[in-house]
Write an enzyme that holds these catalytic residues in place. Structure first.
Site, PDB file in Angstrom:
ATOM      1  N   GLU A 159       0.829  -1.208   0.000  1.00  0.00           N
ATOM      2  CA  GLU A 159       0.000   0.000   0.000  1.00  0.00           C
ATOM      3  C   GLU A 159       0.867   1.264   0.000  1.00  0.00           C
ATOM      4  O   GLU A 159       0.554   2.234  -0.690  1.00  0.00           O
ATOM      5  CB  GLU A 159      -0.953  -0.005   1.199  1.00  0.00           C
ATOM      6  CG  GLU A 159      -1.840   1.218   1.205  1.00  0.00           C
ATOM      7  CD  GLU A 159      -3.168   1.000   1.888  1.00  0.00           C
ATOM      8  OE1 GLU A 159      -3.392  -0.083   2.445  1.00  0.00           O
ATOM      9  OE2 GLU A 159      -3.973   1.948   1.853  1.00  0.00           O
ATOM     10  N   GLU A 180       1.963   1.802  -3.393  1.00  0.00           N
ATOM     11  CA  GLU A 180       0.903   2.430  -4.209  1.00  0.00           C
ATOM     12  C   GLU A 180       0.886   3.944  -3.987  1.00  0.00           C
ATOM     13  O   GLU A 180       0.769   4.716  -4.927  1.00  0.00           O
ATOM     14  CB  GLU A 180      -0.471   1.896  -3.794  1.00  0.00           C
ATOM     15  CG  GLU A 180      -0.863   0.602  -4.419  1.00  0.00           C
ATOM     16  CD  GLU A 180      -2.248   0.179  -3.933  1.00  0.00           C
ATOM     17  OE1 GLU A 180      -2.992   0.983  -3.354  1.00  0.00           O
ATOM     18  OE2 GLU A 180      -2.578  -0.998  -4.140  1.00  0.00           O
ATOM     19  N   CYS A 217      -7.895  -2.178   4.272  1.00  0.00           N
ATOM     20  CA  CYS A 217      -7.728  -3.289   5.228  1.00  0.00           C
ATOM     21  C   CYS A 217      -9.030  -3.750   5.865  1.00  0.00           C
ATOM     22  O   CYS A 217      -9.120  -4.880   6.335  1.00  0.00           O
ATOM     23  CB  CYS A 217      -6.789  -2.876   6.359  1.00  0.00           C
ATOM     24  SG  CYS A 217      -5.109  -2.819   5.817  1.00  0.00           S
ATOM     25  N   SER A 248      -7.286   1.306  -2.195  1.00  0.00           N
ATOM     26  CA  SER A 248      -6.056   0.536  -2.393  1.00  0.00           C
ATOM     27  C   SER A 248      -6.365  -0.864  -2.910  1.00  0.00           C
ATOM     28  O   SER A 248      -7.331  -1.500  -2.493  1.00  0.00           O
ATOM     29  CB  SER A 248      -5.314   0.433  -1.063  1.00  0.00           C
ATOM     30  OG  SER A 248      -4.264  -0.499  -1.174  1.00  0.00           O
ATOM     31  N   LYS A 281     -14.369 -10.269   8.867  1.00  0.00           N
ATOM     32  CA  LYS A 281     -13.292 -11.093   8.311  1.00  0.00           C
ATOM     33  C   LYS A 281     -13.818 -12.475   7.900  1.00  0.00           C
ATOM     34  O   LYS A 281     -13.244 -13.122   7.036  1.00  0.00           O
ATOM     35  CB  LYS A 281     -12.158 -11.239   9.334  1.00  0.00           C
ATOM     36  CG  LYS A 281     -11.387  -9.949   9.569  1.00  0.00           C
ATOM     37  CD  LYS A 281     -10.388  -9.682   8.465  1.00  0.00           C
ATOM     38  CE  LYS A 281      -9.794  -8.289   8.582  1.00  0.00           C
ATOM     39  NZ  LYS A 281      -9.024  -7.891   7.393  1.00  0.00           N
ATOM     40  N   GLU A 285     -14.932 -11.729   4.536  1.00  0.00           N
ATOM     41  CA  GLU A 285     -13.790 -11.472   3.643  1.00  0.00           C
ATOM     42  C   GLU A 285     -13.128 -12.793   3.219  1.00  0.00           C
ATOM     43  O   GLU A 285     -12.793 -12.999   2.055  1.00  0.00           O
ATOM     44  CB  GLU A 285     -12.773 -10.569   4.340  1.00  0.00           C
ATOM     45  CG  GLU A 285     -11.625 -10.153   3.427  1.00  0.00           C
ATOM     46  CD  GLU A 285     -10.568  -9.334   4.157  1.00  0.00           C
ATOM     47  OE1 GLU A 285     -10.277  -9.638   5.324  1.00  0.00           O
ATOM     48  OE2 GLU A 285     -10.013  -8.401   3.548  1.00  0.00           O
ATOM     49  N   GLU A 303     -12.673 -14.519  -4.727  1.00  0.00           N
ATOM     50  CA  GLU A 303     -11.425 -14.182  -5.428  1.00  0.00           C
ATOM     51  C   GLU A 303     -10.159 -14.611  -4.680  1.00  0.00           C
ATOM     52  O   GLU A 303      -9.066 -14.533  -5.226  1.00  0.00           O
ATOM     53  CB  GLU A 303     -11.364 -12.670  -5.712  1.00  0.00           C
ATOM     54  CG  GLU A 303     -11.435 -11.760  -4.511  1.00  0.00           C
ATOM     55  CD  GLU A 303     -12.845 -11.258  -4.215  1.00  0.00           C
ATOM     56  OE1 GLU A 303     -13.796 -12.070  -4.313  1.00  0.00           O
ATOM     57  OE2 GLU A 303     -12.992 -10.082  -3.844  1.00  0.00           O
ATOM     58  N   CYS A 328     -10.069  -1.578  14.889  1.00  0.00           N
ATOM     59  CA  CYS A 328     -10.319  -3.002  15.148  1.00  0.00           C
ATOM     60  C   CYS A 328     -10.330  -3.328  16.635  1.00  0.00           C
ATOM     61  O   CYS A 328     -10.889  -4.357  17.033  1.00  0.00           O
ATOM     62  CB  CYS A 328      -9.258  -3.849  14.466  1.00  0.00           C
ATOM     63  SG  CYS A 328      -9.121  -3.530  12.710  1.00  0.00           S
TER      64      CYS A 328
END
Ligand code: SF4
Length: 430
Positions: A153, A156, A187, A207, A247, A250, A255, A415
């Protein structure tokens, strides 16, 4: 010395078996027998996903739900439940043919002790590692992967600075021309899903870096399995140990099968190997406590383990991911070093760090360049989606945003207050 097992309100978990990849169904659900319709969940839901009249059992609109679990940890009646992998993980831990890898997130190590009676905030890094190993896990630090995330990141951000601010043009930088400022962090899976549902036009700004958990999974199944543990990658079962219920969603996204793809392409596993995910299961902090209880392990009684393996090493820049502003601070530290060629005067960038009651923490950071010039980066750290995010995003979409880099964490303060953490008596909506 054990506390009694938590009641349903504290555990908030219910075994529900497997789930359909990429779907939210069942990750968070309302127990219709327990819900009294008090509406507290609606007040805390950042996605406007709770449905139902006051006094009537509520339901979740799955087209809006982002699986963050803020409803669960704020429900005063313990009526909201989360999908649990505890039974499945226990089965794998008891199977000698399986190499079970635990990937503990930074916010877990400051919360797991609470489940065993220690004061909130008690830090248990090495005790946690010892307890995980005693339970049968190999440890692959999520923080090691957070360091990888920052290389991605931060890279980037530097690429975008070179393309958009310094006007450099080259083949290497072409891709950054498709991803304008302001740059958003990626994130938090609840935030990413919120953007996908509500602000699809924003996606080029977000990102492309995977979250640390989704970098740790394939790294554990490839690099660590082959080079460190020297085990068959197909036998590795990865468990994200997270403060977060999003999560679970996720990990189920279709993918994320990079390890399977890589290992087949490199002919390390046969072509006909059935597809496997980068992360096989997610345990919340509450779930990990349940695994420890079932195994008769109290992490507070475990030794501070001295030996540190390479899969357990990381920097302080990774640890701060657990708090609002942490990803931003780590990315700025990296960007400062790359664009200036030297270390920042201090590693602490307090201006972007931590909670603010105003919801959005703004800062202006000066980055020196190697040629003696400077550039100014305006940052915003969004401390929780609810009530704070929409104005920030609308300004971006109308071209009025004053910011260059925006960190978004769904949960208030980040978090550390995630939907998978121990339930706090006062809730999280401070
Ligand atoms: Fe999960 Fe952290 Fe996002 Fe909360 S802020 S939804 S705990 S990633």
């Amino acid at each position: 010395t054990f506390l009694p097992p938590p009641d349903a309100r504290v555990s908030g978990s219910e075994p529900q078996g497997t789930y359909n990849p990429g779907e939210l169904r069942g990750i968070i659900r309302v127990n219709q027998d327990k819900c009294v319709g008090c509406d507290t969940c609606r007040e805390n839901c950042p996605a406007d996903a709770m449905m139902g009249e006051i006094g009537v059992a509520h339901k979740i609109d799955l087209d809006k739900c982002i699986a963050c679990g803020q409803c669960l940890i704020n429900c005063p009646f313990g009526a909201i439940e989360q999908m649990s992998f505890v039974d499945e993980v226990m089965g794998k831990l008891n199977d000698p043919k399986v190499v079970v890898v635990g990937i503990p997130a930074p916010a877990v190590r400051v919360a797991i002790a609470e489940e065993f009676g220690a004061p909130p905030g008690t830090l248990t890094v090495k005790k946690l590692h010892s307890a995980m190993k005693k339970a049968g896990f190999k440890v692959y630090e999520n923080n090691l992967a957070a360091d990888q995330t920052i290389l991605e990141e931060g890279g980037e951000i530097v690429g975008k600075i070179r393309y958009w601010v310094l006007g450099e043009r080259s083949k290497e930088l072409e891709e950054f021309g498709k991803h304008p400022f302001p740059h958003f962090t990626s994130c938090c899976p609840a935030w990413v899903r919120y953007a996908e549902i509500n602000y699809a036009a924003l996606l080029p700004h977000i990102s492309g870096a995977r979250s640390p958990m989704l970098m740790a999974g394939p790294s554990a199944k490839t690099w660590a399995a082959l080079n460190i543990w020297k085990v068959d990658p197909v036998k590795v079962y990865t468990v994200g140990i997270m403060p977060c219920t999003a999560k679970i969603f996720e990990a189920s996204r279709p993918e994320f099968h990079a390890a399977w793809k890589f290992l087949r392409e490199k002919k390390i596993i046969p072509d006909n190997t059935p597809k496997f995910p980068d992360i096989d299961a997610v345990l919340t902090t509450r779930d990990l406590a349940e695994v420890f209880r079932r195994k008769g392990i109290n992490p507070l009684e475990m030794p501070e383990e001295a030996e540190e393996k390479i899969t357990e090493m990381y920097t302080g820049g990774a640890t701060i991911f657990g708090n609002s502003g942490g990803v931003m601070e780590a990315a700025l530290r990296y960007a400062y070093q790359v664009v200036s060629g030297k270390n920042p005067p201090s590693w602490d960038i307090y201006a972007v760090r931590g909670y603010t009651k105003y919801g959005v923490k703004e800062a202006t950071i000066t980055l020196p360049l190697k040629d003696g010039k400077t550039i100014t980066v305006r940052t915003a750290t969004v401390n929780g989606i609810k009530n704070h995010l929409d104005k920030v995003v609308k300004d971006v979409l109308s071209g009025q945003s004053p910011y260059d880099i925006i960190e978004v964490m769904n949960c208030p303060g980040g978090c550390i207050n995630g939907g998978g953490q121990p339930v706090q008596p006062m809730g999280t909506s401070w």
